[in-house]
Design a protein around this motif. Structure first.
Motif, PDB file in Angstrom:
ATOM      1  N   LEU A 134       0.779  -1.246   0.009  1.00  0.00           N
ATOM      2  CA  LEU A 134      -0.015  -0.060  -0.107  1.00  0.00           C
ATOM      3  C   LEU A 134       0.918   1.253   0.123  1.00  0.00           C
ATOM      4  N   ARG A 137      -0.789   4.279  -1.503  1.00  0.00           N
ATOM      5  CA  ARG A 137      -2.199   4.541  -0.903  1.00  0.00           C
ATOM      6  C   ARG A 137      -1.614   5.313   0.582  1.00  0.00           C
ATOM      7  N   LEU A 145     -10.273   4.027   1.317  1.00  0.00           N
ATOM      8  CA  LEU A 145      -9.749   2.556   1.074  1.00  0.00           C
ATOM      9  C   LEU A 145     -10.824   1.354   0.981  1.00  0.00           C
ATOM     10  N   GLU A 149      -8.088  -3.125   1.936  1.00  0.00           N
ATOM     11  CA  GLU A 149      -6.859  -2.278   2.201  1.00  0.00           C
ATOM     12  C   GLU A 149      -6.878  -1.768   3.411  1.00  0.00           C
ATOM     13  N   ARG A 152      -5.296  -4.365   5.672  1.00  0.00           N
ATOM     14  CA  ARG A 152      -3.857  -4.535   5.307  1.00  0.00           C
ATOM     15  C   ARG A 152      -3.206  -3.374   6.236  1.00  0.00           C
TER      16      ARG A 152
END
Length: 224
Positions: A134, A137, A145, A149, A152
């Motif tokens: 990520l 991001r 997200l 995500e 994560r």
């Protein structure tokens, strides 16, 4: 208690008072988890799984019995002292992700590192965002997200401070099957690489089978 035991519970019980009287959520739990072990806590909804996890992690205090975490008797500590003891040593992965909505992905990982006094907090946050795929991001907040995500990010947060133990409560509960499978693969891969102790609450028998050991709760007691 053996020196290799990271978590130990003796005669652990939890009773709450309701409008209809008292309710025994857990009764006389005996448990020891060794360093590096992976343990699944299974059982039907309402069997006491999440309550047991919270007691083992020192997020709540039992009605009776005692819990030792890293050799420290949690019953002797107030809430602030338990939080200080967990800092930098305990990671959490929750079903609802528990990310701070106003913080970016990077900041959600960075904050507990800073609270733990890590001098390398910025480097660790960047490293773990990349480790869970990520990095691009980093500046996105949780609402930007997907569920996978967000989880994560939560996994990265749990491992970033070199936690000695990770507690995971239904980590795929809010994810579809395909995303959940990828998240679990990541969780177990990272856990194996770090040789971290993992205590996982799940109702999924297939997920529980990936742990080295499992125990089943029935009406607040260990079955079998």
């Amino acid at each position: 208690m053996m020196s290799t035991d990271v978590v130990t519970a003796h005669a652990l019980s939890q009773r709450v008072t309701t409008a209809d009287g008292t309710l025994d959520i857990l009764s006389q739990i005996e448990l020891a988890v060794k360093a590096g072990e992976t343990l699944a806590i299974t059982g039907a909804s309402g069997s006491g799984k999440s309550t047991l996890l919270a007691l083992l992690a020192g997020l709540d205090q039992p009605s009776a019995g005692e819990v030792f975490l890293f050799g420290q008797r949690l019953n002797d500590l107030d809430e602030d002292a338990r939080a200080r003891m967990r800092a930098g040593r305990v990671g959490f992965v929750f079903q609802s992700f528990q990310l701070l909505p106003a913080l970016s992905a990077r900041e959600n990982i960075l904050l507990p590192l800073e609270l733990a006094g890590r001098d390398d907090a910025n480097e660790r946050a960047a490293y773990w965002l990349d480790r869970v795929g990520l990095a691009e991001r980093a500046s996105h907040t949780p609402h930007q997200l997907s569920g996978g995500e967000q989880q994560r990010v939560a996994i990265a947060r749990a491992f970033a401070a070199d936690a000695r133990i990770v507690f995971a409560d239904e980590p795929t509960g809010n994810l579809d099957a395909e995303t959940g499978a990828r998240i679990i693969d990541m969780l177990f891969d990272l856990n194996a690489a770090a040789a971290t102790t993992l205590i996982l609450v799940t109702h999924d028998a297939a997920l529980a089978s990936r742990c080295q050991r499992s125990l089943r709760l029935v009406a607040g007691r260990i079955a079998g």
